[in-house]
Design a protein around this motif. Sequence first.
Motif, PDB file in Angstrom:
ATOM      1  N   SER A  35       0.816  -1.228   0.000  1.00 29.94           N
ATOM      2  CA  SER A  35       0.000   0.000   0.000  1.00 29.94           C
ATOM      3  C   SER A  35       0.843   1.268   0.000  1.00 29.94           C
ATOM      4  N   SER A  36       2.145   1.137   0.286  1.00 27.84           N
ATOM      5  CA  SER A  36       2.973   2.346   0.217  1.00 27.84           C
ATOM      6  C   SER A  36       3.453   2.636  -1.214  1.00 27.84           C
ATOM      7  N   ILE A  37       3.240   1.688  -2.135  1.00 30.09           N
ATOM      8  CA  ILE A  37       3.692   1.932  -3.515  1.00 30.09           C
ATOM      9  C   ILE A  37       2.530   2.030  -4.512  1.00 30.09           C
ATOM     10  N   HIS A  38       1.303   1.887  -3.977  1.00 25.49           N
ATOM     11  CA  HIS A  38       0.123   1.975  -4.851  1.00 25.49           C
ATOM     12  C   HIS A  38      -0.902   2.927  -4.248  1.00 25.49           C
ATOM     13  N   PRO A  39      -1.726   3.562  -5.087  1.00 23.12           N
ATOM     14  CA  PRO A  39      -2.820   4.382  -4.551  1.00 23.12           C
ATOM     15  C   PRO A  39      -3.865   3.472  -3.876  1.00 23.12           C
ATOM     16  N   PRO A  40      -4.698   4.018  -2.991  1.00 26.58           N
ATOM     17  CA  PRO A  40      -5.635   3.195  -2.221  1.00 26.58           C
ATOM     18  C   PRO A  40      -6.573   2.348  -3.081  1.00 26.58           C
ATOM     19  N   ALA A  41      -6.842   2.777  -4.305  1.00 23.86           N
ATOM     20  CA  ALA A  41      -7.767   2.011  -5.156  1.00 23.86           C
ATOM     21  C   ALA A  41      -7.197   0.635  -5.514  1.00 23.86           C
ATOM     22  N   GLN A  42      -5.877   0.490  -5.439  1.00 21.29           N
ATOM     23  CA  GLN A  42      -5.267  -0.807  -5.767  1.00 21.29           C
ATOM     24  C   GLN A  42      -4.889  -1.509  -4.475  1.00 21.29           C
ATOM     25  N   THR A  43      -5.458  -2.710  -4.265  1.00 20.48           N
ATOM     26  CA  THR A  43      -5.184  -3.373  -2.986  1.00 20.48           C
ATOM     27  C   THR A  43      -4.467  -4.705  -3.170  1.00 20.48           C
ATOM     28  N   PHE A  44      -3.739  -5.054  -2.123  1.00 23.22           N
ATOM     29  CA  PHE A  44      -3.025  -6.322  -2.077  1.00 23.22           C
ATOM     30  C   PHE A  44      -4.015  -7.492  -2.199  1.00 23.22           C
TER      31      PHE A  44
END
Length: 363
Positions: free
Chosen positions: A176-185
């Motif tokens: 989550s530190s390398i992607h915007p919130p819309a993209q989740t693990f």
Amino acid sequence: MNSIASILKKDEFTSEDIVKLLSISEPESLEELRIAAEKVLLKYRGPSVYFRGLVEFSNICTSDCYYCGIRKSNSQVKRYLISKEQIIDGALWCAQQGYGSIVLQSGERQDSAFTDFITDTVRTIKNVTRSENLPGGLGITLCVGEQTRQTYQKFFDAGAHRYLLRIETSDKELFSSIHPPAQTFDSRVKCLQTLKEIGFLVGTGVMIGLPGQTPEHLANDILFFKNIGVDMIGMGPFIVHEQTPFSIYKDEQEGQLESHFLNSLKMIAVTRMVLKDINIAATTALQALKHDGREMGLKFGANVVMPQLTPTEFKKQYMLYEGKPCIDENAEQCKGCLSRRIQSVGRSVAINLWGDRRAVHKV
Ligand code: SAH
């Protein structure tokens, strides 16, 4: 016996073993690791290197990954979508050269105009590349991001049998530190599971040298690969792109490129030791850092190379990171250069073979 040598003798590895191997810094131990990984590769997969012709057919992207040069918010990129005819020409060229497979990669779009374009292109590639030499046609790998189950199923039914979707890091917080919130693990993991359920051979991978990444994260990445039962791995160093939010790490990265490169080689070797019979790519990003980076990748346990088929006019617009090599070469030059590189490390290119670790039942 030193502790590295005794770990390398094992068949199963604990998380601590993996951290120790990834922390190797002395040249002698690194060479011991390399030799051990090469031995596992030769035992489980033999000396063949498989070519997968790579077509980066579109850089249009709806995602905004903080590290990626073709992210939606980078307004300096000229966006393109290669025509179906150009992709088919690339596929026919691939088949004529005896490459067993093609990889279609792009930015991420979920709209039906785009996914239908892919389905149609996959179906046509299958139809036009079947021959006596290659009865099943080219093996087709897709790398077009997160999609719905229905879309993945459509791709599979059209004839694609492998799918690459990198997890980027198996650590939820780092993700989550390398992607915007819309993209989740969780959504990424779900996609990997869905792809497996549908019957694809599934590839994943991580970037090495991400801001905040530790040897423990990387060790867990390898255990993640094992737990989800992947068939293929593609991973390489993270390289800063100026036109992204991660350009703030540019100065910090300067002094670390050598260690990112070494860590990438160690990740390939340890992944080979732990997962044994999977396919591992020597990625272009390795060569971006060192001119013989891909050969080094092969020597440390990789067995797949993806020669560039993207038409030269588009290559400069598919810059995921800076210093991407060979952007002025055409496919013919790329092929000659790669074959020489592979021979230089005592291995040979497999002709007209898919080279999968296991067969996938395809009509
Ligand atoms: N959109 C597709 C594929 C294109 S990106 C997908 O999501 O699968 C392919 C891979 O390039 C990414 O998975 C990422 O691991 C890598 N990549 C992107 N930016 C990078 C950078 N700055 N340095 C190194 N690798 C990068």
